[in-house]
Design an enzyme around this catalytic site. Sequence first.
Site, PDB file in Angstrom:
ATOM      1  N   ASP A   1      40.438  40.312  28.328  1.00 30.35           N
ATOM      2  CA  ASP A   1      41.030  39.183  28.865  1.00 30.35           C
ATOM      3  C   ASP A   1      41.030  38.057  27.780  1.00 30.35           C
ATOM      4  O   ASP A   1      40.102  38.086  26.870  1.00 30.35           O
ATOM      5  CB  ASP A   1      40.488  38.644  30.299  1.00 30.35           C
ATOM      6  CG  ASP A   1      38.818  39.017  30.119  1.00 30.35           C
ATOM      7  OD1 ASP A   1      38.276  39.036  29.135  1.00 30.35           O
ATOM      8  OD2 ASP A   1      38.223  39.133  31.268  1.00 30.35           O
TER       9      ASP A   1
ATOM     10  N   GLU B   1      40.573  38.084  39.716  1.00 31.58           N
ATOM     11  CA  GLU B   1      39.512  37.729  40.893  1.00 31.58           C
ATOM     12  C   GLU B   1      39.971  38.210  42.205  1.00 31.58           C
ATOM     13  O   GLU B   1      40.815  38.950  42.377  1.00 31.58           O
ATOM     14  CB  GLU B   1      40.398  36.038  40.849  1.00 31.58           C
ATOM     15  CG  GLU B   1      39.609  35.280  39.705  1.00 31.58           C
ATOM     16  CD  GLU B   1      38.277  34.746  39.532  1.00 31.58           C
ATOM     17  OE1 GLU B   1      37.443  35.702  39.869  1.00 31.58           O
ATOM     18  OE2 GLU B   1      37.852  33.956  38.752  1.00 31.58           O
TER      19      GLU B   1
ATOM     20  N   ASP C   1      31.536  37.341  41.924  1.00 28.23           N
ATOM     21  CA  ASP C   1      32.743  37.585  43.169  1.00 28.23           C
ATOM     22  C   ASP C   1      33.206  38.905  43.188  1.00 28.23           C
ATOM     23  O   ASP C   1      34.425  38.949  43.697  1.00 28.23           O
ATOM     24  CB  ASP C   1      33.516  36.314  43.006  1.00 28.23           C
ATOM     25  CG  ASP C   1      34.364  36.369  41.635  1.00 28.23           C
ATOM     26  OD1 ASP C   1      34.289  37.221  40.952  1.00 28.23           O
ATOM     27  OD2 ASP C   1      35.375  35.422  41.613  1.00 28.23           O
TER      28      ASP C   1
ATOM     29  N   HIS D   1      34.784  40.030  40.507  1.00 23.49           N
ATOM     30  CA  HIS D   1      35.946  40.330  39.707  1.00 23.49           C
ATOM     31  C   HIS D   1      35.528  41.501  38.386  1.00 23.49           C
ATOM     32  O   HIS D   1      34.559  41.522  37.902  1.00 23.49           O
ATOM     33  CB  HIS D   1      36.418  38.959  39.271  1.00 23.49           C
ATOM     34  CG  HIS D   1      35.569  38.315  37.982  1.00 23.49           C
ATOM     35  ND1 HIS D   1      35.368  36.989  38.162  1.00 23.49           N
ATOM     36  CD2 HIS D   1      34.813  38.713  37.098  1.00 23.49           C
ATOM     37  CE1 HIS D   1      34.611  36.641  37.144  1.00 23.49           C
ATOM     38  NE2 HIS D   1      34.437  37.663  36.442  1.00 23.49           N
TER      39      HIS D   1
HETATM   40  P1  PGA Z   1      28.461  38.024  32.648  1.00 24.80           P
HETATM   41  O1  PGA Z   1      30.090  38.032  33.085  1.00 24.80           O
HETATM   42  O2  PGA Z   1      28.362  39.333  31.955  1.00 24.80           O
HETATM   43  O3  PGA Z   1      28.209  36.789  31.407  1.00 24.80           O
HETATM   44  O4  PGA Z   1      27.866  37.877  33.820  1.00 24.80           O
HETATM   45  C1  PGA Z   1      30.654  39.039  33.715  1.00 24.80           C
HETATM   46  C2  PGA Z   1      32.140  38.976  34.220  1.00 24.80           C
HETATM   47  O5  PGA Z   1      32.324  37.593  34.407  1.00 24.80           O
HETATM   48  O6  PGA Z   1      32.800  39.942  34.082  1.00 24.80           O
END
Ligand code: PGA
Length: 261
Positions: free
Chosen positions: A67, A143, A136, A138
């Site tokens: 992404d 999302e 959340d 995702h």
């Molecule tokens: P993080 O992010 O590893 O920094 O918690 C994970 C994500 O948002 O996919």
Amino acid sequence: MEVVIVPDAESGGELIAEAMAQLLRRKPDALLGVATGSTPLPVSEALAAKVRSGAVDVSRARIAQLDEYVGLPAEHPKSYRSVLTREVLEPLGIGMDAFMGPDGTAEDVQEACEAYDMALAEAGGVDLQLLGIGTDGHIGFNEPCSSLASRTRIKTLTEQTRWDNARFFDGDIDQVPHHVITQGIGTILQAWHLVLFATGEGKADAVAATVEGPVAAVCPASALQLHRHATVVVDEAAASELKLVDYFRHAFANKPDWPQI
Ligand code: PGA
């Protein structure tokens, strides 16, 4: 899906890096899908250590991005391309010629998304996709309520995700872009092997919904239940809301001597 509970982030990183190394020994030009965020760091550190010790050769490996923020030029220090260059490509000694990612500054974003989806397919698909998970639920930047069949496209971040990511922007949420390009859930599901890595208590609810909840767009990561080879690697804290935790431990402890994950 297989759930592997590891004592800490470092051992999770080692387990996943070893799976990548095994893949690269079988297929030296494998396409590795990498993720940004804090969670994947122990994976790239462990894989870089294997490269330095000569345990694995990544000279023909290829890297694909999951992404990207819309509107940040590639050379912007917070663009995911820059982050991956610093955290993955440079430590592994892999050049940009072996890297593929979407163009977050394209004039026609939709066209750039479609071009990226096509490039992934033409490259033979992602062999192993590493995924983090948002609080959340995702994956990538899909999302809640993203279509489970979605392809690479532009998405709007939730405020929760922007707050979660503000720490990468000097704690200033106003600097966090609202829009992103993300591989769609349908795109992600086309990878040959999906490895989701989650650590810390903050991820425990999202992990439980992913593994033991219904397949539902409200928890995008639950789409992994539809994949034929999905591995969820979690530390004790991230596993703390799982009901079947004893079974998952038992199954992994008694796993025959196949590839580890
Ligand atoms: P993080 O992010 O590893 O920094 O918690 C994970 C994500 O948002 O996919």
